[in-house]
Scaffold this motif. Structure first.
Motif, PDB file in Angstrom:
ATOM      1  N   GLU A 101       0.842  -1.194   0.000  1.00 45.19           N
ATOM      2  CA  GLU A 101       0.000   0.000   0.000  1.00 45.19           C
ATOM      3  C   GLU A 101       0.877   1.244   0.000  1.00 45.19           C
ATOM      4  O   GLU A 101       1.746   1.387   0.865  1.00 45.19           O
ATOM      5  CB  GLU A 101      -0.883  -0.020   1.244  1.00 45.19           C
ATOM      6  N   ARG A 108      -2.424   5.685   2.111  1.00 44.53           N
ATOM      7  CA  ARG A 108      -2.827   5.708   3.520  1.00 44.53           C
ATOM      8  C   ARG A 108      -3.125   7.130   3.973  1.00 44.53           C
ATOM      9  O   ARG A 108      -4.114   7.379   4.682  1.00 44.53           O
ATOM     10  CB  ARG A 108      -1.736   5.101   4.402  1.00 44.53           C
ATOM     11  N   TRP A 161      -7.024   7.978   5.045  1.00 43.18           N
ATOM     12  CA  TRP A 161      -7.303   8.294   6.445  1.00 43.18           C
ATOM     13  C   TRP A 161      -7.406   9.796   6.676  1.00 43.18           C
ATOM     14  O   TRP A 161      -8.116  10.244   7.592  1.00 43.18           O
ATOM     15  CB  TRP A 161      -6.263   7.643   7.339  1.00 43.18           C
TER      16      TRP A 161
END
Length: 265
Positions: free
Chosen positions: A4, A9, A13
């Motif tokens: 990833e 990320r 998020w």
């Protein structure tokens, strides 16, 4: 391609934080992952690097309402919108985050530090001005899903031909590894809260295609008997890899695209 991207990320998020689905602490914990620490430098009116929680709050205060991902490669500025200085830095890092609502972007600078046996990763995100323009070559989720179905077939076919001089043990071992790693990842959260189910489905499939491509490259020598044969294999895999990267970006960007579709800022 398999792992990833850090930009994924941060965008996922960060979007969940902006939407109020997670707390700042939970968002930072998910973004940092197994790394030691993440810092952000270059924010307006900040004289030096700051922590992720403060940086995300500052970006919100500057007008950022969402985050997109860019995963560029040579000759393919996927997800970028300029200017050239930002694009060049993102291309060197092979990833970037682009703010929506305010023209700021983030590019990671990754360092391994510490003695052998006790290495850890520190990441500094460089905040730079970006151009307020549509990102390059990002498909819709529907387009990405259709492209991935064909890419999966092509990647599997290329992988099955790895050991051309024998009965195929290299290919079979690679496929066994693929199945094991796919099963190990089953049920994990591939995206942050707030993303549509289709984005989750597209990202999962893109990661599987990417895993097949990485296995094909890792086991690429197999029974190859000539440089031209290996070059041909690379030519076959590059379009598949490109499709998987496009789909990854489409999935991570789905939060912002959905806001735009609803006419939200």
């Amino acid at each position: 391609m398999l792992s990833e991207p850090r930009s994924g990320r941060l965008a996922a998020w960060g979007n969940a934080l902006l939407a109020g689905f997670v707390s700042p602490d939970d968002a930072v914990h998910a973004i940092v992952g197994d790394d030691a620490v993440h810092r952000v430098e270059g924010l307006p009116d900040e004289p030096g690097p700051v922590g992720l929680s403060l940086a995300l709050g500052r970006l919100r205060g500057l007008g950022v309402t969402g985050f997109r991902v860019a995963l560029p490669a040579p000759g393919h500025p996927l997800g970028l919108s300029g200017p050239p200085a930002f694009n060049a830095r993102a291309l060197e890092a092979e990833e970037a985050v682009v703010g929506h609502g305010a023209a700021y972007g983030l590019v990671p600078d990754v360092h391994e530090v510490g003695p052998a046996g006790d290495r850890h990763v520190r990441v500094v995100w460089h905040c730079l001005q970006v151009r307020d323009a549509p990102p390059a070559d990002v498909p819709s989720l529907g387009e990405a899903e259709r492209e991935l179905a064909e890419a999966m077939r092509e990647a599997t076919a290329v992988l099955s031909r790895l050991d051309v001089a024998g009965s195929g043990p290299v290919a079979e071992a690679a496929l066994d590894a693929y199945r094991a790693r796919a099963e190990a990842g089953a049920g994990r959260d591939v995206l942050a809260p707030g993303y549509p189910p289709r984005a989750v489905r597209v990202l999962e499939l893109a990661q599987r295609v990417g895993l097949l491509v990485s296995l094909a490259y890792d086991n690429g020598h197999g029974g190859a008997v000539s440089a031209s044969e290996m070059a041909a294999r690379g030519e076959a895999l590059r379009p598949v890899e490109r499709v998987a990267r496009r789909a990854q970006v489409a999935a991570y960007n789905a939060y912002v695209e959905e806001r735009e579709r609803r006419g939200e800022a």
